[in-house]
Enzyme design. Structure first.
Site, mmCIF file in Angstrom:
data_model
loop_
_atom_site.group_PDB
_atom_site.id
_atom_site.type_symbol
_atom_site.label_atom_id
_atom_site.label_comp_id
_atom_site.label_asym_id
_atom_site.label_seq_id
_atom_site.Cartn_x
_atom_site.Cartn_y
_atom_site.Cartn_z
ATOM 1 C CE1 TYR A 175 -2.446 3.219 2.540
ATOM 2 C CE2 TYR A 175 -3.779 2.422 0.716
ATOM 3 C CZ TYR A 175 -3.526 3.356 1.711
ATOM 4 O OH TYR A 175 -4.366 4.439 1.851
ATOM 5 C CG ASP A 191 5.856 3.494 0.688
ATOM 6 O OD1 ASP A 191 4.666 3.271 0.388
ATOM 7 O OD2 ASP A 191 6.202 4.176 1.677
ATOM 8 C CE LYS A 249 2.350 4.777 8.025
ATOM 9 N NZ LYS A 249 0.932 4.824 8.449
HETATM 10 P P1 KE4 Z 1 -0.782 8.287 4.421
HETATM 11 O O1 KE4 Z 1 -1.304 8.986 3.183
HETATM 12 O O2 KE4 Z 1 -1.855 7.462 5.113
HETATM 13 O O3 KE4 Z 1 -0.044 9.243 5.366
HETATM 14 O O4 KE4 Z 1 0.353 7.258 3.957
HETATM 15 C C1 KE4 Z 1 0.055 6.305 2.985
HETATM 16 C C2 KE4 Z 1 1.020 5.144 3.139
HETATM 17 C C3 KE4 Z 1 2.044 5.021 2.221
HETATM 18 N N1 KE4 Z 1 2.942 4.006 2.315
HETATM 19 C C4 KE4 Z 1 2.854 3.093 3.309
HETATM 20 C C5 KE4 Z 1 3.871 1.991 3.375
HETATM 21 C C6 KE4 Z 1 1.823 3.182 4.272
HETATM 22 O O5 KE4 Z 1 1.742 2.242 5.246
HETATM 23 C C7 KE4 Z 1 0.888 4.220 4.192
HETATM 24 C C8 KE4 Z 1 -0.264 4.363 5.181
HETATM 25 N N2 KE4 Z 1 -0.388 3.342 6.160
HETATM 26 C C9 KE4 Z 1 -1.714 3.089 6.653
HETATM 27 C C10 KE4 Z 1 -1.637 1.907 7.626
HETATM 28 N N3 KE4 Z 1 -1.529 0.689 6.937
HETATM 29 C C11 KE4 Z 1 -2.309 4.305 7.293
HETATM 30 C C12 KE4 Z 1 -3.568 4.062 8.091
HETATM 31 C C13 KE4 Z 1 -4.791 4.582 7.390
HETATM 32 O O6 KE4 Z 1 -4.941 4.392 6.162
HETATM 33 O O7 KE4 Z 1 -5.628 5.153 8.128
#
Ligand code: KE4
Length: 429
Positions: A144, A239, A267
């Protein structure tokens, strides 16, 4: 545990917010029941609106690596807020955090700040396409990279939790430029590259997957990707939104000794405020506007409050040479304790762990990719989740997520968690 006020607040939220949440995974859809509303948090504990204290193993999906409301971060935000919150003009603190991040992460000269991991990954593939002049990307099933269109193809995290890996709204035109590969299968990637090498701009990967549970790269896998990219003029994008500043100061690049061409962050880099970033060598990063032709922008990019939180967080991590070993030891202790409980209760399980990222899979098949991650017994996971919650322990409300430990956890918190697991295991099969 009583959750009356959480349920009442959820009912109110449902009237004005789609699904009652601002991010789907929070809705507890994968485990059932109403989501927990948080009142406040400190150190390793969440305090919900019903007055329950929960030991937190998610830490806002990664950012709170030193624990909630970490004083130096709070102080930095408060002090900065007194001087104004946003100017839409450059500020010195953006250079300070950029210089610190560049000094901590191997193999980068320049970094551009944005407001989320999604923005960082979206911008990184645009830069890769602009730099190489090629259109296609390879991502991995179950990984993701945020919710921008190019990535919602067999995505992990919330997308797979809802069984809609190919989201409606993503056009065929977009989807055709995203090729799907199998995590940890270098032959599969090589075949895909061979077939599309004239059109491939980049391969984007979570160097340690965290969105189909936690999945470490197989020995030689990352090195294999590096070689394929070098041979075919393809950029390798790590990533590191999850792994950056979590697995080591220099993230997965440092941990595995493999260099990426672009690295994305989120994060931890924001200390709990909205910050994403992408970084790389000058020859690539200088293609970005206003220097180069690849456009990327943001009203709140480099926001002073967010930069203050992120800078305070990175400073703490940079000066503390024990934190990563401490996090690793605590997570190993937890892993051993949970595994002992599951074995004693004859519960089929596989535990994956890298540093302070860990995931529990109720299957005895090793979890090495999206397919094997999907073999877990979800009924058992639901019992595990709700059982721990009722014992005051909060884990990810989906089997397709990694847990993220914080260094504010004490060994008595870990023991309490293992004891809670022992109680819950009796009702699992
Ligand atoms: P954000 O747009 O949510 O800040 O980041 C996207 C993203 C990109 N790359 C990786 C490896 C990530 O894990 C994420 C976001 N992680 C999720 C948890 N699996 C955020 C939680 C959510 O979607 O509320």
């Amino acid at each position: 545990m009583i959750y009356k006020r959480s349920s009442a607040l959820f009912a109110e939220a449902l009237r004005v917010i789609p699904g009652g949440v601002n991010s789907p995974v929070r809705a507890f859809k994968a485990v059932g029941g109403d989501p927990i509303f948080v009142e406040k948090a400190k150190g390793p504990y969440l305090y919900d609106v019903d007055g329950n204290r929960l030991i937190d193993y998610i830490n806002s999906w990664g950012p709170m690596i030193l624990g909630h409301a970490y004083q130096p971060v709070i102080d930095a935000i408060v002090d900065k807020a007194k001087k104004g919150t946003s100017f839409g003009m450059p500020t010195e603190i953006e250079t300070e955090i950029a210089e610190l991040a560049v000094s901590m992460v191997p193999n980068i000269d320049k970094i551009r700040f944005v407001n989320s991991g999604t923005e960082a990954c979206m911008s990184a593939i645009r830069l890769a396409r602009g730099y190489t002049g090629k259109d296609k990307i390879i991502k991995f099933a179950g990984c993701y990279h945020g919710h921008s269109d190019s990535f919602l193809i067999q995505a992990g995290s919330g997308a797979v939790t809802f069984g809609t890996p190919n989201s409606p709204g993503v056009t065929k035109g977009t989807a055709k430029d995203t090729l799907l590969a199998v995590y940890n299968d270098i032959d599969n990637v090589a075949a895909l590259v061979e077939k599309n090498k004239e059109e491939l701009a980049c391969i984007i990967i979570e160097p340690v997957a965290g969105n189909m549970g936690c999945i470490p790269p197989a020995d030689g896998f990352l090195e294999g990707l590096r070689h394929l990219c070098d041979e075919n003029n393809i950029l390798l994008i790590f990533d590191e939104v999850m792994t950056g500043f979590r697995l080591a100061k220099g993230g997965a690049q440092e941990l595995y000794g493999v260099k990426a061409d672009l690295i994305t962050f989120g994060k931890v880099i924001g200390g709990g405020l909205p910050v994403g970033a992408f970084a790389g060598r000058e020859k690539i990063m200088n293609h970005l506007a206003p220097l180069g032709p690849v456009y990327q922008a943001g009203t709140l990019s480099g926001n002073p409050l967010a930069m203050a939180a992120g800078l305070a967080m990175l400073k703490e991590l940079n000066k503390n040479n024990e934190v990563y070993d401490s996090l690793k030891k605590k997570t190993e202790y937890l892993e051993h304790g949970l595994a002992t409980v599951f074995s004693k209760n004859n519960i089929k399980h596989t535990i994956n762990r890298v540093g302070s990222m860990i995931s529990i899979h109720f299957s005895e098949t090793p979890v090495v990719d999206f397919k094997t991650a999907a073999l877990g017994d979800n009924e058992n996971f639901k019992k595990f989740f709700h059982g721990l919650l009722s014992e005051g322990v909060y884990i990810a409300p989906s089997a397709y997520e990694s847990w993220f430990l914080c260094d504010a956890l004490k060994y008595e918190d870990l023991d309490a968690t293992i004891e809670a697991c022992a109680k819950v295991a009796k009702n699992m099969k």
